[in-house]
Enzyme design. Sequence first.
Site, short mmCIF file in Angstrom:
data_model
loop_
_atom_site.label_atom_id
_atom_site.label_comp_id
_atom_site.label_asym_id
_atom_site.label_seq_id
_atom_site.Cartn_x
_atom_site.Cartn_y
_atom_site.Cartn_z
N MET A 118 0.85 -1.20 0.00
CA MET A 118 0.00 0.00 0.00
C MET A 118 0.88 1.24 0.00
O MET A 118 1.91 1.27 0.67
CB MET A 118 -0.88 0.00 1.26
CG MET A 118 -1.70 1.28 1.42
SD MET A 118 -2.70 1.29 2.93
CE MET A 118 -1.51 1.89 4.13
N ASP B 296 -2.07 13.04 -9.75
CA ASP B 296 -2.62 13.14 -8.39
C ASP B 296 -3.69 14.22 -8.26
O ASP B 296 -3.58 15.14 -7.43
CB ASP B 296 -1.50 13.35 -7.35
CG ASP B 296 -0.40 12.31 -7.46
OD1 ASP B 296 -0.68 11.23 -8.00
OD2 ASP B 296 0.73 12.58 -7.02
N PHE C 91 -3.23 5.51 -10.56
CA PHE C 91 -2.43 6.25 -9.59
C PHE C 91 -3.34 7.07 -8.67
O PHE C 91 -4.56 7.02 -8.76
CB PHE C 91 -1.43 7.15 -10.33
CG PHE C 91 -0.11 6.48 -10.62
CD1 PHE C 91 0.02 5.09 -10.67
CD2 PHE C 91 1.04 7.24 -10.86
CE1 PHE C 91 1.25 4.49 -10.94
CE2 PHE C 91 2.26 6.65 -11.11
CZ PHE C 91 2.37 5.27 -11.17
N GLU D 208 4.02 16.26 -5.69
CA GLU D 208 3.01 15.19 -5.80
C GLU D 208 1.83 15.49 -4.87
O GLU D 208 1.94 16.28 -3.93
CB GLU D 208 3.62 13.84 -5.38
CG GLU D 208 4.78 13.39 -6.25
CD GLU D 208 5.33 12.01 -5.91
OE1 GLU D 208 5.61 11.25 -6.84
OE2 GLU D 208 5.47 11.68 -4.72
N TRP E 30 9.49 7.25 0.75
CA TRP E 30 9.99 6.52 -0.41
C TRP E 30 11.47 6.14 -0.27
O TRP E 30 11.97 5.29 -1.00
CB TRP E 30 9.76 7.32 -1.70
CG TRP E 30 8.34 7.24 -2.19
CD1 TRP E 30 7.44 8.26 -2.29
CD2 TRP E 30 7.65 6.06 -2.65
NE1 TRP E 30 6.23 7.79 -2.77
CE2 TRP E 30 6.34 6.46 -3.00
CE3 TRP E 30 8.01 4.72 -2.79
CZ2 TRP E 30 5.38 5.55 -3.48
CZ3 TRP E 30 7.05 3.82 -3.28
CH2 TRP E 30 5.77 4.23 -3.61
N ASP F 184 -0.07 5.74 -1.01
CA ASP F 184 -0.90 6.91 -0.67
C ASP F 184 -2.38 6.63 -0.36
O ASP F 184 -3.02 5.81 -1.04
CB ASP F 184 -0.94 7.89 -1.85
CG ASP F 184 0.37 8.11 -2.51
OD1 ASP F 184 1.39 7.63 -2.01
OD2 ASP F 184 0.38 8.77 -3.56
C1 FRU Z 1 3.17 9.46 -4.21
C2 FRU Z 1 3.04 8.83 -5.59
C3 FRU Z 1 2.04 9.59 -6.43
C4 FRU Z 1 1.57 8.56 -7.41
C5 FRU Z 1 1.57 7.30 -6.57
C6 FRU Z 1 1.92 6.07 -7.33
O1 FRU Z 1 3.62 8.60 -3.23
O2 FRU Z 1 4.29 8.77 -6.21
O3 FRU Z 1 2.58 10.75 -7.03
O4 FRU Z 1 0.32 8.84 -7.94
O5 FRU Z 1 2.52 7.51 -5.54
O6 FRU Z 1 1.72 4.93 -6.58
#
Ligand code: FRU
Length: 517
Positions: A51, A184, A109, A235, A322, A53
């Site tokens: 999992m 996003d 996404f 993001e 990340w 976001d």
């Molecule tokens: C943020 C992100 C978003 C993207 C998603 C992909 O953590 O990089 O920008 O939509 O995760 O899983």
Amino acid sequence: MKRAIVLLFLAGFVFLACSPSKLNEAPNTNSDYYNEEYRPQFHFSPDSMWMNDPNGMVYLDGEYHLFYQYYPDSNVWGPMHWGHAVSPDMVKWQHLPIALFPDELGYIFSGSAVYDKENTSGLGTKENPPLVAIYTYHDMAGEKAGTNTYQTQGIASSTDQGRTWKKYEGNPVIPNPGIRDFRDPKVIWHEESKQWVMVFAAANQVKFYGSPDLKNWSFLSDYGIESGAHGGVWECPDLLKMELNGETKWVLLVSINPGAPNGGSGTQYFIGDFDGKTFTNDYDEALTKWIDFGRDNYAGVTWSNVPKSDSRTLFLGWMSNWDYATVVPTYKWRSAMTVPRALSLEEVEGDVILVSKPVAELVTLENIKRAIEPQTITTEFSEISLDDELLKITLEIELGDAERILIQFKNDKDEMAELAYNIKSNSFLFSRDQSGDMAFSDKFVGVQSSPRLQKGNLGLEIYLDRSSIEIFADGGKTNITNLVFSTEPFNSMHISTSKGQAKLISGSSTSLKSIWR
Ligand code: FRU
């Protein structure tokens, strides 16, 4: 033939026994359920697999919906789906089947969801208006082929409380003009200009689009190329209508990775005005404000359609970074969300800041409350025993003539997480450098520093779960959220000063119940 039928029956039985909706039904009386090493007990985590976001957070008819970036086939990131869970209170969760699957336009996404009450989209009916999800398509083939146009915005609708979704046949609703990071979308209804407004990240800035019907979008403006932090890609933005002293203020949240104050992923915000077209910052564009100074609160956004009678702005973040998210030492599942937080604007020390408080609903988890004796804090540490693994700890500290106050969470294996407050510089240091399992990534260690945004006597509210520590200082004015993988629960708290004396005026440690059993 008979054998085939038996096999079919057996296969059906195995399928039923393993289907995620069956496995995940709450309440669960099985004591093994959600009881693995490091499994968060009062934070949301998926039953299994990867999992990231939080997505599509919307309230409807007594349910808080949480969708989330989900890869059901592995415990590391992969083709993205939207997982789904619902809650009556943002605290206790029930897992539901996957809501959105990748399709020929790409992976699904991050994005948001709105309740289209007036059925402006025509995707429901007047009597049964739809939920509309707005998300990014990520076309892997396009990325691999080296194009710049592989991220687009799409929508899907549901007329059964988010249980099933239908993708819009006119997708994508916003094609890509040639910007690699174009994703996003967060959508709000902007009452003043009577339109839907979408904000999404486009490389090193955000874009605003407007729409009458969620299907046809036109460009409004760009914001941010000269604003805030730019150590990484922008993001997961969000645009919040808030209040300060009876005046409307607009707050723009923007996550950034890398480039957070203590490395990797973090979330900055801007306070200003939004006139239906353009966002203007009330402050110096070069200034960066952060929602959290710990390392594990990322991609957080707010719930949509929260009832008017509840004026709160309700936020949830992804409790990871990340820098190491894919290698943290959990295997059945990976990642959890932060505790839900109510956001508000407050004037503090001549500045305006976004305050995050754990939501009041968390009180329902409270079990046994133990007072911590008021006491003088000296260079000799005082040891307070922690009688539960899941705790909310509160401390009110008068600073006295102390130079630095040290709070250490420890276990019998000498593993430790520590918070130091330096009075002169009015700042915190947080270290998990001896906190247990850290071998999975070099990037997990390193002392974190944080300004303290308020001066004077120090109030702390600390949530300890299995594998996380969330620190809210001064009623949520300064926040430090971190993962911590101690191999045994911390069972004592040591408090001391480096020099001089401070006073613990009051304190408590309250055991919390698991939300999963
Ligand atoms: C943020 C992100 C978003 C993207 C998603 C992909 O953590 O990089 O920008 O939509 O995760 O899983």
